[in-house]
Write a protein that holds these residues in place. Structure first.
Motif, mmCIF file in Angstrom:
data_model
loop_
_atom_site.group_PDB
_atom_site.id
_atom_site.type_symbol
_atom_site.label_atom_id
_atom_site.label_comp_id
_atom_site.label_asym_id
_atom_site.label_seq_id
_atom_site.Cartn_x
_atom_site.Cartn_y
_atom_site.Cartn_z
ATOM 1 N N GLY A 140 0.821 -1.209 0.000
ATOM 2 C CA GLY A 140 0.000 0.000 0.000
ATOM 3 C C GLY A 140 0.856 1.260 0.000
ATOM 4 N N ASN A 141 1.958 1.227 0.739
ATOM 5 C CA ASN A 141 2.874 2.366 0.786
ATOM 6 C C ASN A 141 3.519 2.611 -0.573
ATOM 7 N N PHE A 142 3.976 1.545 -1.240
ATOM 8 C CA PHE A 142 4.628 1.696 -2.540
ATOM 9 C C PHE A 142 3.643 2.212 -3.583
ATOM 10 N N LYS A 143 2.427 1.712 -3.524
ATOM 11 C CA LYS A 143 1.408 2.168 -4.479
ATOM 12 C C LYS A 143 1.081 3.644 -4.238
ATOM 13 N N LYS A 144 1.013 4.032 -2.951
ATOM 14 C CA LYS A 144 0.747 5.438 -2.613
ATOM 15 C C LYS A 144 1.878 6.330 -3.104
ATOM 16 N N LEU A 145 3.127 5.862 -2.976
ATOM 17 C CA LEU A 145 4.283 6.631 -3.420
ATOM 18 C C LEU A 145 4.213 6.932 -4.907
ATOM 19 N N LEU A 146 3.717 5.989 -5.695
ATOM 20 C CA LEU A 146 3.668 6.121 -7.147
ATOM 21 C C LEU A 146 2.349 6.712 -7.632
ATOM 22 N N THR A 147 1.557 7.256 -6.705
ATOM 23 C CA THR A 147 0.272 7.850 -7.070
ATOM 24 C C THR A 147 0.416 9.362 -7.220
ATOM 25 N N GLY A 148 -0.109 9.895 -8.299
ATOM 26 C CA GLY A 148 -0.056 11.335 -8.526
ATOM 27 C C GLY A 148 0.211 11.634 -9.983
ATOM 28 N N GLU A 149 0.052 12.902 -10.340
ATOM 29 C CA GLU A 149 0.255 13.314 -11.722
ATOM 30 C C GLU A 149 1.715 13.615 -11.985
ATOM 31 N N LEU A 150 2.139 13.326 -13.203
ATOM 32 C CA LEU A 150 3.485 13.681 -13.620
ATOM 33 C C LEU A 150 3.643 15.203 -13.596
ATOM 34 N N ASP A 151 4.794 15.642 -13.131
ATOM 35 C CA ASP A 151 5.151 17.061 -12.998
ATOM 36 C C ASP A 151 4.401 17.748 -11.856
ATOM 37 N N HIS A 152 3.584 17.010 -11.149
ATOM 38 C CA HIS A 152 2.945 17.525 -9.932
ATOM 39 C C HIS A 152 3.549 16.813 -8.705
ATOM 40 N N LYS A 153 3.425 15.474 -8.695
ATOM 41 C CA LYS A 153 3.991 14.680 -7.598
ATOM 42 C C LYS A 153 5.032 13.676 -8.083
ATOM 43 N N LEU A 154 5.025 13.384 -9.355
ATOM 44 C CA LEU A 154 5.986 12.456 -9.952
ATOM 45 C C LEU A 154 6.805 13.201 -11.002
ATOM 46 N N PHE A 155 8.132 13.046 -10.933
ATOM 47 C CA PHE A 155 9.010 13.781 -11.836
ATOM 48 C C PHE A 155 10.037 12.832 -12.438
ATOM 49 N N GLU A 156 10.014 12.707 -13.750
ATOM 50 C CA GLU A 156 11.040 11.920 -14.429
ATOM 51 C C GLU A 156 12.257 12.805 -14.638
ATOM 52 N N LEU A 157 13.393 12.400 -14.070
ATOM 53 C CA LEU A 157 14.578 13.243 -14.047
ATOM 54 C C LEU A 157 15.740 12.588 -14.787
ATOM 55 N N LYS A 158 16.549 13.431 -15.427
ATOM 56 C CA LYS A 158 17.811 12.983 -16.002
ATOM 57 C C LYS A 158 18.901 13.118 -14.938
ATOM 58 N N PHE A 159 19.891 12.237 -15.005
ATOM 59 C CA PHE A 159 21.017 12.343 -14.082
ATOM 60 C C PHE A 159 21.978 13.438 -14.549
ATOM 61 N N GLN A 160 22.633 14.064 -13.581
ATOM 62 C CA GLN A 160 23.643 15.067 -13.908
ATOM 63 C C GLN A 160 24.803 14.394 -14.645
ATOM 64 N N LYS A 161 25.249 15.026 -15.708
ATOM 65 C CA LYS A 161 26.291 14.418 -16.541
ATOM 66 C C LYS A 161 27.664 14.456 -15.888
ATOM 67 N N GLU A 162 27.939 15.471 -15.081
ATOM 68 C CA GLU A 162 29.272 15.620 -14.511
ATOM 69 C C GLU A 162 29.229 15.693 -12.990
ATOM 70 N N ALA A 163 28.421 14.851 -12.380
ATOM 71 C CA ALA A 163 28.329 14.820 -10.921
ATOM 72 C C ALA A 163 29.612 14.232 -10.334
ATOM 73 N N GLN A 164 30.064 14.782 -9.184
ATOM 74 C CA GLN A 164 31.299 14.310 -8.562
ATOM 75 C C GLN A 164 31.148 12.919 -7.967
ATOM 76 N N ASP A 165 30.005 12.649 -7.388
ATOM 77 C CA ASP A 165 29.742 11.328 -6.793
ATOM 78 C C ASP A 165 28.409 10.829 -7.342
ATOM 79 N N PRO A 166 28.383 10.402 -8.593
ATOM 80 C CA PRO A 166 27.107 10.117 -9.266
ATOM 81 C C PRO A 166 26.345 8.948 -8.658
#
Length: 388
Positions: free
Chosen positions: A58-84
């Motif tokens: 139930g917790n995992f399903k709740k975590l993944l509930t919501g609209e994209l760009d409101h509560k869920l955000f698909e992100l790219k990783f930083q290309k030059e992160a020091q500790d990626p």
């Protein structure tokens, strides 16, 4: 990642589902006083009590509930992160050794605690597993079904949950037939309201995308910038609320500070039509400066040119090639409702009905006038008609 792909993943988090296997679960308890790990434990998920499994699902399903760009955000990783963190997560995704996975996740927890002071004791939960997606649609007439051919997607999910102390209470003991004071002091883990977390890897066109991660926040339009940039080492995306504010600033830059209700209604009708036309597309529709110029022109805004809109993009967002997500710029609640805010009332109308709304000057006062075809009714009483 689109909403259909998120919905498919969310739907798999249920017990006795042959399209989802969760191998291990790791729980880490962080004390707020010391900001240190007080306790951690890892178990094979199948050995966890079924009642606990249901709470976790139930917790995992709740975590993944919501609209994209409101509560869920698909992100790219930083290309030059020091500790990626991408390297850490990818290594954890590929390893088949539960202890190595556990150690890598504990390294991630250390990142979470580095510059964060938690207001309450906090529990960080990790699971690793695999969900399966049919490679073809179910065909009821054929001998084989969609479940006969599936493709496995390994994943790691993280949920961050705060705790709360139990409230003092008076209990009635049925056996002893007496009232007792509640002396339980164990904190309650708020599994029904995860604060934030992530799902890795993201999904693009139904395939795992190890270069992206799905970040989840418990509060709409309120992503944790430190968690995104320092813990996940990802690039922060604009929220839908921020994109809507940019859209409004661009329109004001092009059309001026004041627009009549009919024109505003036409603008949202045009954008809604774009969304409806592209519903079947994998990617949600976006508006560049040329698209917005077309929307404003068709909506009746005067003296609009592509060059003027392009300059507005450069002025407001410093990027003439930026593309606004059409879903983000629509009104907050639904694409069919627009709010009119005044000091005495908030009025909701559909975009196509804005043509019946006008702001007028009556006896030196600004008033909202709404044209209606029938008598207005207030709490069952028909409103008397006055001649102005």
């Amino acid at each position: 990642m689109n909403k259909k792909e998120v919905a498919h993943i969310r739907k798999q988090f249920k017990l006795d589902n042959d399209l989802m296997n969760i191998y291990d679960i790791l729980n880490v308890y962080i004390m707020k006083e010391t900001n240190e790990i007080y306790h951690w434990e890892r178990h094979p998920f199948e050995l966890v009590d079924r009642e606990k499994q249901e709470l976790y699902m139930g917790n995992f399903k709740k975590l993944l509930t919501g609209e994209l760009d409101h509560k869920l955000f698909e992100l790219k990783f930083q290309k030059e992160a020091q500790d990626p963190s991408q390297v850490l997560l990818h290594q954890a995704l590929l390893t088949g050794d539960p202890e190595e996975w556990q150690d890598l996740m504990l390294l991630l927890v250390e990142k979470m605690m580095a510059e964060t002071n938690y207001e309450r004791d906090t529990v960080v939960t990790f699971v690793r597993g695999q969900y399966y997606r049919p490679t073809k649609a179910r065909n009821e007439e054929a001998e084989e079904t969609g479940k006969d051919e599936v493709f496995g997607h390994p994943f790691i999910l993280c949920s961050v949950n705060s705790t709360e102390k139990q409230r003092k209470a008076l209990l009635f003991d049925y056996v002893e037939r007496e009232y007792k004071y509640n002396i339980i002091v164990d904190p309650i883990i708020k599994l029904s309201t995860p604060e934030q977390g992530f799902f890795y890897p993201s999904v693009t066109d139904n395939y795992s995308d190890v270069n992206r991660i799905l970040y989840c926040t418990g509060k709409s339009n309120d992503p944790n910038q430190y968690f995104i940039e320092q813990v996940l080492t990802a690039e922060r995306n604009m929220t839908a609320l921020e994109e809507r504010a940019i859209f409004e600033d661009i329109v004001r830059e092009v059309a001026g500070e004041q627009l009549d209700a009919t024109t505003i209604g036409h603008v949202y009708e045009e954008i809604h039509q774009i969304i409806e036309t592209n519903q079947e597309e994998e990617e949600p529709p976006k508006l560049d400066y040329k698209d917005l110029e077309q929307v404003l022109t068709v909506s009746g805004v005067e003296n609009v040119t592509a060059e003027k809109v392009e300059r507005a993009f450069e002025t407001i967002i410093d990027d003439k090639n930026y593309e606004l997500k059409a879903n983000s710029v629509m009104p907050k609640f639904t694409s069919k409702s627009i709010k009119i805010n005044t000091k005495v009332a908030t009025i909701s109308v559909s975009p196509q009905d804005l043509k019946y709304v006008k702001q007028v000057n009556y006896q030196g006062r600004r008033c909202i006038m709404i044209e209606v075809d029938e008598d207005a009714v207030i709490e069952g009483f028909t409103l008397a008609t006055e001649n102005l």
